[in-house]
Enzyme design. Structure first.
Site, mmCIF file in Angstrom:
data_model
loop_
_atom_site.group_PDB
_atom_site.id
_atom_site.type_symbol
_atom_site.label_atom_id
_atom_site.label_comp_id
_atom_site.label_asym_id
_atom_site.label_seq_id
_atom_site.Cartn_x
_atom_site.Cartn_y
_atom_site.Cartn_z
ATOM 1 N N ASP A 75 0.877 -1.165 0.000
ATOM 2 C CA ASP A 75 0.000 0.000 0.000
ATOM 3 C C ASP A 75 0.918 1.219 0.000
ATOM 4 O O ASP A 75 1.596 1.490 0.991
ATOM 5 C CB ASP A 75 -0.902 -0.016 1.228
ATOM 6 C CG ASP A 75 -1.854 1.171 1.274
ATOM 7 O OD1 ASP A 75 -1.684 2.117 0.467
ATOM 8 O OD2 ASP A 75 -2.758 1.167 2.126
ATOM 9 N N SER A 158 0.026 12.857 -17.698
ATOM 10 C CA SER A 158 -0.947 12.996 -18.779
ATOM 11 C C SER A 158 -1.142 14.464 -19.140
ATOM 12 O O SER A 158 -0.623 15.370 -18.470
ATOM 13 C CB SER A 158 -2.287 12.383 -18.378
ATOM 14 O OG SER A 158 -3.077 13.297 -17.640
ATOM 15 N N TYR A 170 -6.788 15.807 -9.736
ATOM 16 C CA TYR A 170 -6.120 15.045 -10.782
ATOM 17 C C TYR A 170 -5.067 15.909 -11.477
ATOM 18 O O TYR A 170 -3.920 15.493 -11.676
ATOM 19 C CB TYR A 170 -7.145 14.535 -11.790
ATOM 20 C CG TYR A 170 -6.565 13.731 -12.934
ATOM 21 C CD1 TYR A 170 -6.350 12.363 -12.811
ATOM 22 C CD2 TYR A 170 -6.236 14.345 -14.140
ATOM 23 C CE1 TYR A 170 -5.819 11.630 -13.864
ATOM 24 C CE2 TYR A 170 -5.708 13.625 -15.192
ATOM 25 C CZ TYR A 170 -5.499 12.261 -15.054
ATOM 26 O OH TYR A 170 -4.966 11.542 -16.100
ATOM 27 N N LYS A 174 -0.816 15.402 -11.637
ATOM 28 C CA LYS A 174 -0.042 15.276 -12.870
ATOM 29 C C LYS A 174 0.994 16.388 -12.991
ATOM 30 O O LYS A 174 2.146 16.140 -13.367
ATOM 31 C CB LYS A 174 -0.976 15.283 -14.084
ATOM 32 C CG LYS A 174 -1.954 14.112 -14.118
ATOM 33 C CD LYS A 174 -1.268 12.783 -13.932
ATOM 34 C CE LYS A 174 -2.244 11.624 -13.922
ATOM 35 N NZ LYS A 174 -1.594 10.341 -13.524
ATOM 36 N N THR A 205 -7.543 0.356 -20.849
ATOM 37 C CA THR A 205 -7.367 -0.333 -19.567
ATOM 38 C C THR A 205 -8.688 -0.946 -19.119
ATOM 39 O O THR A 205 -9.735 -0.720 -19.731
ATOM 40 C CB THR A 205 -6.882 0.635 -18.480
ATOM 41 O OG1 THR A 205 -7.925 1.601 -18.231
ATOM 42 C CG2 THR A 205 -5.610 1.365 -18.906
#
Length: 291
Positions: A75, A158, A170, A174, A205
């Site tokens: 983890d 990304s 998000y 990145k 995916t």
């Protein structure tokens, strides 16, 4: 023509977050070179997670492809577990040539179109597992590589680092790993170790397959544009073998553009497109260094 000419000898790699998705695909691509590939993940048994895949299944597939797969349950929110991973690698392999920082906490509501305050607060966990975790893993990997004067640390990123994509958390993650690559490269340069961040395109995916099945009308033509995760793995392999690798250290690279430079396509011959024109391109580091 492929510009890489480093001897094709097996290396030792660690791919974090490789039970499924980008991490699994990258690990399988590295395995195809005959590498020893350590893979980390939390999922030990099929059904433990809402998406298919386990860290042990990935290791088995690595073996089938001619590599040596070693699954380590970890983890990445737990620094002690991460330290134990690197202790294990050092004890059993004595070196680490490639680290792929891919472990990321992707919330099921990530693509829900809503203002950030209307989405679950848990989306911010990507700044723990995804950003902080990448720093911790790199902190452990760097001395192993620096001691040998060789190595590559790659961050999966990304176009969300540039444009609005899936919300603030998000995007911050990145952009954060991009900055890690820029700044770590400065510290690693005297030791012959490179650090890069690679912008992947849309990926084929397990997660995207589920989304497409739920919203097929929104994803028409997806397969013609999407990259396989293995594509990024082949780029990382080529970059590691590149005798001019250090010239790219500290850069944020668009994977599809790097592929054209190296003469790499998908296995079916497709050349995934760069989305720079539509989504923006990476901003590289200013050359100033303030100690």
């Amino acid at each position: 023509m492929n510009k890489t000419n480093k001897p094709n000898k097996p290396y030792v790699a660690l791919v974090t977050g490789a039970s499924r998705g980008a991490g699994k695909g990258i690990a399988l691509a590295l395995a195809a070179t005959g590498a020893t590939v350590y893979v980390t993940g939390r999922t030990q048994h099929e059904g433990d997670a809402p998406l298919p895949g386990t860290v042990h299944a990935t290791a088995i597939e690595i073996d089938k492809l001619g590599g040596k797969g070693i699954a380590l349950t970890c983890d990445h929110a737990d620094d002690q577990q991460v330290a134990e991973v690197f202790d294990y690698i050092q004890h059993n392999s004595g070196r680490l040539d490639i680290l792929v920082n891919n472990a990321t906490a992707l919330h099921d509501e990530l693509i829900r179109p809503a203002p950030f305050w209307e989405n679950p607060l848990d989306l911010v966990n990507i700044l723990d597992v995804g950003l902080r975790s990448a720093y911790v893993a790199s902190w452990h990997a760097a001395p192993l590589m620096a001691e040998r004067g060789d190595g590559l640390i790659a961050f999966t990123s990304s176009f969300g680092a540039s444009c609005y994509m899936h919300g603030a958390a998000y995007g911050a993650q990145k952009a954060g790993v991009d900055k890690f690559a820029k700044d770590m490269a400065v510290d690693l340069k005297p030791y012959g170790v490179a650090a890069v961040s690679i912008w992947m395109g849309m990926l084929q995916t397990e997660r995207t397959a589920r989304v497409i099945a739920e919203h097929p009308e929104q994803y028409a033509g997806f397969s013609e544009l999407a990259e396989t995760p293995q594509f990024t793995g082949r780029l990382i392999d080529a970059l590691y073998r590149d005798p001019l690798r250090q010239e790219k250290s500290g850069l944020v690279l668009v994977g599809a553009e790097l592929a054209r430079e190296y003469g790499i396509t998908e296995l079916d011959g497709r050349q995934p497109p760069s989305h720079r024109a539509a989504l923006g391109g990476p901003v590289q580091a200013h050359p100033a260094i303030v100690a």
